[in-house]
Enzyme design. Structure first.
Site, mmCIF file in Angstrom:
data_model
loop_
_atom_site.group_PDB
_atom_site.id
_atom_site.type_symbol
_atom_site.label_atom_id
_atom_site.label_comp_id
_atom_site.label_asym_id
_atom_site.label_seq_id
_atom_site.Cartn_x
_atom_site.Cartn_y
_atom_site.Cartn_z
ATOM 1 N N HIS A 1 -7.033 -93.325 115.436
ATOM 2 C CA HIS A 1 -7.550 -93.545 114.083
ATOM 3 C C HIS A 1 -7.032 -94.832 113.464
ATOM 4 O O HIS A 1 -7.785 -95.595 112.846
ATOM 5 C CB HIS A 1 -7.157 -92.334 113.239
ATOM 6 C CG HIS A 1 -7.933 -92.132 111.998
ATOM 7 N ND1 HIS A 1 -7.488 -92.556 110.767
ATOM 8 C CD2 HIS A 1 -9.122 -91.525 111.765
ATOM 9 C CE1 HIS A 1 -8.364 -92.209 109.830
ATOM 10 N NE2 HIS A 1 -9.365 -91.577 110.412
ATOM 11 N N SER B 1 -12.437 -91.951 105.673
ATOM 12 C CA SER B 1 -11.369 -92.860 106.101
ATOM 13 C C SER B 1 -11.875 -94.269 106.339
ATOM 14 O O SER B 1 -11.134 -95.237 106.191
ATOM 15 C CB SER B 1 -10.751 -92.361 107.412
ATOM 16 O OG SER B 1 -10.161 -91.103 107.279
ATOM 17 N N ASP C 1 -1.315 -94.705 108.860
ATOM 18 C CA ASP C 1 -2.212 -93.946 109.714
ATOM 19 C C ASP C 1 -1.479 -93.419 110.935
ATOM 20 O O ASP C 1 -0.271 -93.162 110.872
ATOM 21 C CB ASP C 1 -3.403 -94.830 110.112
ATOM 22 C CG ASP C 1 -4.706 -94.046 110.156
ATOM 23 O OD1 ASP C 1 -4.897 -93.307 111.131
ATOM 24 O OD2 ASP C 1 -5.512 -94.154 109.223
#
Length: 510
Positions: free
Chosen positions: A153, A350, A86
């Site tokens: 994220h 996600s 990520d």
């Protein structure tokens, strides 16, 4: 008829004398049930995706039931490593003790934003792109989506799989004993294919030129980045074919090394993005809290499984009736650069992947000998039937791509069932999934949404060809929560037609 006091007393005496024998004979028929396990974390009340399956929460994976079998303490050896491919990681008191030494694979210093290329520091410096940066380097940032705030994220994903749990503070994770490996593959403007491929191979313990071997290979890899192009190695477009071959080869190597790659299907309400659509990936799409498809989520025959990824209001049709509060996890409160550790609410495919990875990690804690094939089989064989919302119609590209009823043709085998996945893990050879009927939903909120959406298209048939994707400008999800949640945590990327203008070698958050 009334009993006299004498007759009543005699009856009581007779019953009392007979009770021991009666209770002894009745005892074998009594049945006790496993009790759900509830963590003490003070934000667990808003983590509906971890809670029991119930009315209004019919999409949940039922982790509270699974935790009565295992909270992740390994049956032998060390617990499985989950690699988070990520944007990197930020310091957080819920994550620091569970974090393994990772690596930064972002090779282009323009996008890395940390002053260099690849190195052994997977810290996330932020992925916001300012107007000044865009103006100063139009060739670098001109085709990137707007990103006024950093997403953090990777920190959100890490909290779902490995936040310190049952400690009276913050949030719980799917695995209370989780360990995660931060593998930074993305910076500003997404991730380069070459960096993703290198990160996949390194995470699984395979050699990567110029990089030391990973001393803690992952059994599970979570990937939340992708692009709308197909994963067709025979594509007439040379670049598409070349990228497809890179992914297919890397995924085959990673599976052979013993790691399952759990990839997000995408947020374009269209066909499954690559690399989730590539052979060798375990593609996951996102549902809302009640178990039908989240508004933004992509779908198609490549999807293996579905589970909630949040479906927060984002200015879309039916948000007022059907939106949920999103997935609450760890985050960072800095708007562009790193700030204080905190908590955020997010939506996107996600955030469905980490729930599946968490369940798979619990499976490996119960049975460390499970192979990649058995992990995939256990997750799909144990799945619950898809929730049905007949008045919204079946999911169909170009016709019903938003909130709609999933089928095994569009959203995989069914809904993640963490408890049954652990039952499979304990006895793969003899496991039999319990019979279950699909939940049917049709209340006044859903009816109101159906009126807004208009007449249903013809129901797609099993042999119906899949039309090309039609990205919708309102296809994304995401947004900050209220109260103590960071107001700028718009985690689910609002992908739109502008994505297609990006250079083909970069992938965006899914």
């Amino acid at each position: 008829m009334h009993l006299s006091s004498l007759t009543l007393a005699a009856c009581v005496a007779t019953f009392a004398a007979a009770w021991p024998a009666m209770s002894a004979s009745a005892a074998p028929a009594a049945r006790e049930q496993r009790l759900d396990v509830m963590p003490s974390d003070n934000r667990f009340g808003v983590q509906w995706w971890l809670q029991a399956v119930a009315a209004g929460n019919t999409g949940a994976a039922g982790f509270t039931a699974a935790w009565s079998r295992s909270t992740g303490a390994p049956a032998s050896g060390s617990g499985p490593v989950v690699a988070v491919l990520d944007s990197g990681i930020t310091n957080h008191p819920e994550l620091d003790a569970r974090r393994l030494p990772g690596y930064d694979f972002v090779s282009d210093a323009n996008y890395a934003a940390d002053g260099n290329g690849r190195d052994n520091d997977p810290t996330d410096p932020g992925d916001a792109i300012s107007g000044a940066e865009r103006a100063a380097q139009p060739a670098v940032f001109g085709g990137c989506p707007d990103a006024p705030f950093s997403s953090w994220h990777g920190t959100v994903i890490a909290g779902q799989v490995a936040a310190v749990s049952n400690n009276g503070e913050g949030v719980a994770a799917a695995n209370w004993n989780g360990r995660f490996l931060p593998v930074r593959v993305a910076g500003k403007c997404g991730a380069a294919v070459a960096d993703i491929v290198a990160g996949l191979r390194w995470a699984a313990g395979l050699p990567v030129a110029g990089v030391p071997l990973n001393p803690t290979p992952a059994r599970l890899i979570v990937l939340g980045y992708g692009a709308p192009e197909s994963c067709d190695a025979a594509s007439p477009v040379p670049e598409v074919a070349a990228v497809a071959r890179q992914y297919i080869d890397a995924l085959a190597e990673v599976r052979a090394a013993g790691a399952l790659v759990i990839a997000a299907a995408g947020n374009l309400r269209g066909a499954v993005a690559r690399p989730a659509s590539c052979a060798g990936a375990f593609a996951v799409t996102a549902l809302n809290r009640e178990g039908y498809k989240a508004n933004y989520a992509s779908f198609g025959p490549q999807v293996a499984l579905a589970t909630p990824g949040g479906d927060m209001a984002a200015g879309n049709t039916c948000d007022a009736e059907l939106a949920d509060a999103g997935i609450v996890s760890t985050g960072n409160l800095g708007e562009t650069g790193v700030g204080e550790a905190g908590y955020v609410a997010a939506s996107g495919s996600s955030f469905a992947g980490p729930a599946v990875a968490g369940a798979a990690a619990l499976m490996l804690a119960v049975n460390p000998a499970l192979t990649v094939a058995q992990l995939a089989e256990g997750l799909t064989r144990s799945a619950r039937p898809h929730v049905q919302v007949p008045v919204l119609g079946e999911c169909s590209l170009g016709q019903r791509p938003g909130r709609c009823s999933c089928t095994t043709r569009t959203c995989g085998a069914g809904l993640l069932d963490a408890d049954q996945a652990l039952a499979y893990a304990a006895a793969p050879a003899s496991y039999a999934a319990p019979a279950a009927a699909p939940v049917m939903l049709a209340d006044s909120r859903i009816q109101a949404c159906a009126l807004k959406l208009g007449p249903l298209p013809p129901s797609p048939g099993a042999s119906e060809p899949v039309p090309p994707p039609a990205p919708a400008p309102d296809g994304g999800g995401g947004g900050g929560g209220g109260g103590a949640l960071h107001p700028h945590a718009l985690i689910g990327l609002l992908l739109s037609c502008g994505l297609l203008a990006l250079s083909r070698d970069r992938h965006m958050r899914r």
